[in-house]
Motif scaffolding. Structure first.
Motif, PDB file in Angstrom:
ATOM      1  N   GLY A 113       0.528  -1.759   0.388  1.00  0.00           N
ATOM      2  CA  GLY A 113      -0.026  -0.086  -0.042  1.00  0.00           C
ATOM      3  C   GLY A 113       0.932   1.401   0.081  1.00  0.00           C
ATOM      4  O   GLY A 113       0.317   2.322  -0.618  1.00  0.00           O
TER       5      GLY A 113
ATOM      6  N   SER B 299      -5.678   6.689   0.793  1.00  0.00           N
ATOM      7  CA  SER B 299      -6.390   5.903  -0.185  1.00  0.00           C
ATOM      8  C   SER B 299      -5.949   5.041  -0.372  1.00  0.00           C
ATOM      9  O   SER B 299      -6.982   3.927  -0.160  1.00  0.00           O
ATOM     10  CB  SER B 299      -7.201   6.976  -1.306  1.00  0.00           C
ATOM     11  OG  SER B 299      -8.126   6.159  -1.870  1.00  0.00           O
ATOM     12  N   LEU B 300      -4.791   4.486  -1.346  1.00  0.00           N
ATOM     13  CA  LEU B 300      -4.658   3.488  -1.569  1.00  0.00           C
ATOM     14  C   LEU B 300      -4.106   2.208  -0.748  1.00  0.00           C
ATOM     15  O   LEU B 300      -3.422   1.044  -0.023  1.00  0.00           O
ATOM     16  CB  LEU B 300      -3.137   3.292  -2.614  1.00  0.00           C
ATOM     17  CG  LEU B 300      -3.790   4.277  -3.903  1.00  0.00           C
ATOM     18  CD1 LEU B 300      -2.919   4.111  -4.684  1.00  0.00           C
ATOM     19  CD2 LEU B 300      -4.100   3.367  -4.311  1.00  0.00           C
TER      20      LEU B 300
ATOM     21  N   THR C 253      -6.567   1.116   1.550  1.00  0.00           N
ATOM     22  CA  THR C 253      -7.600   0.069   0.716  1.00  0.00           C
ATOM     23  C   THR C 253      -6.799  -1.569   0.203  1.00  0.00           C
ATOM     24  O   THR C 253      -7.593  -2.015   0.544  1.00  0.00           O
ATOM     25  CB  THR C 253      -7.194   0.183  -0.741  1.00  0.00           C
ATOM     26  OG1 THR C 253      -7.989   1.504  -0.608  1.00  0.00           O
ATOM     27  CG2 THR C 253      -7.988  -0.679  -2.187  1.00  0.00           C
TER      28      THR C 253
ATOM     29  N   SER D 245      -7.075  -2.992   3.415  1.00  0.00           N
ATOM     30  CA  SER D 245      -8.942  -3.350   3.691  1.00  0.00           C
ATOM     31  C   SER D 245      -8.888  -4.932   3.075  1.00  0.00           C
ATOM     32  O   SER D 245      -9.432  -5.464   3.742  1.00  0.00           O
ATOM     33  CB  SER D 245      -9.686  -3.081   3.292  1.00  0.00           C
ATOM     34  OG  SER D 245      -8.965  -1.903   2.089  1.00  0.00           O
ATOM     35  N   ASN D 246      -7.687  -5.106   2.145  1.00  0.00           N
ATOM     36  CA  ASN D 246      -7.777  -6.710   1.436  1.00  0.00           C
ATOM     37  C   ASN D 246      -6.492  -7.540   2.631  1.00  0.00           C
ATOM     38  O   ASN D 246      -5.792  -8.379   1.549  1.00  0.00           O
ATOM     39  CB  ASN D 246      -7.242  -6.467   0.506  1.00  0.00           C
ATOM     40  CG  ASN D 246      -8.664  -5.626  -1.293  1.00  0.00           C
ATOM     41  OD1 ASN D 246      -9.377  -6.146  -0.378  1.00  0.00           O
ATOM     42  ND2 ASN D 246      -8.018  -4.863  -1.581  1.00  0.00           N
TER      43      ASN D 246
ATOM     44  N   SER E 130     -12.441 -11.251  -3.613  1.00  0.00           N
ATOM     45  CA  SER E 130     -12.355  -9.548  -3.585  1.00  0.00           C
ATOM     46  C   SER E 130     -12.777  -9.354  -4.983  1.00  0.00           C
ATOM     47  O   SER E 130     -13.856  -8.601  -5.474  1.00  0.00           O
ATOM     48  CB  SER E 130     -10.981  -9.604  -3.016  1.00  0.00           C
ATOM     49  OG  SER E 130     -10.617  -8.072  -3.729  1.00  0.00           O
TER      50      SER E 130
ATOM     51  N   ILE F 299      -6.657  -4.886  -8.983  1.00  0.00           N
ATOM     52  CA  ILE F 299      -7.043  -5.384  -7.388  1.00  0.00           C
ATOM     53  C   ILE F 299      -6.314  -6.883  -7.182  1.00  0.00           C
ATOM     54  O   ILE F 299      -5.750  -7.358  -6.825  1.00  0.00           O
ATOM     55  CB  ILE F 299      -8.560  -5.168  -7.006  1.00  0.00           C
ATOM     56  CG1 ILE F 299      -8.382  -3.478  -6.842  1.00  0.00           C
ATOM     57  CG2 ILE F 299      -8.611  -6.339  -5.457  1.00  0.00           C
ATOM     58  CD1 ILE F 299      -7.641  -2.910  -6.171  1.00  0.00           C
TER      59      ILE F 299
END
Length: 126
Positions: free
Chosen positions: A20, A41-42, A45, A48-49, A95, A101
């Motif tokens: 990230g 933001s990245l 993300t 969160s994964n 996902s 992604i």
């Protein structure tokens, strides 16, 4: 042995933070946008994964490593492959089935497998 595995799995969970951060810096610089908002933001993300990484470690990497260790056939490329394949499978199921992604989650899981091996190697030498 269990203590080494626990430390190595904990080290592997840094993978989402590393990926990230790298993606956040790259896109902030190339898009010439607001650095802080794109970066965080990245980073969020990727974090969160992180469940993809955890599931890959639990279902593929650690059992695969223990099986290889049991038969004295530990192969680093095999463990990295388990991380990549596990990341791809869980990313597809949970996902994203295509796109960047999917690729990032797969690579993030492979990096986690590499950090797992690095942690094992580091703790066994000290």
């Amino acid at each position: 042995m269990k203590h080494q595995l626990a430390k190595s799995v904990a080290l592997s969970l840094l993978s989402p933070v590393i990926v990230g951060s790298l993606l956040g810096v790259y896109y902030s610089v190339t898009l010439q946008g607001e650095f802080v908002s794109i970066f965080f933001s990245l980073l969020m993300t990727a974090i969160s994964n992180a469940h993809i990484v955890g599931l890959t470690m639990a279902a593929f990497v650690v059992p695969g490593y223990l099986l290889m260790f049991k038969y004295s056939k530990v192969n680093y490329s095999g463990v990295l492959t388990l991380g990549l394949v596990g990341g791809a499978i869980f990313s597809f199921l949970l996902s994203a089935s295509t796109g960047e992604i999917f690729l990032i989650n797969s690579v993030m899981s492979a990096i986690a497998a590499g950090l797992f091996l690095f942690g094992l190697r580091k703790t066994s030498k000290s």
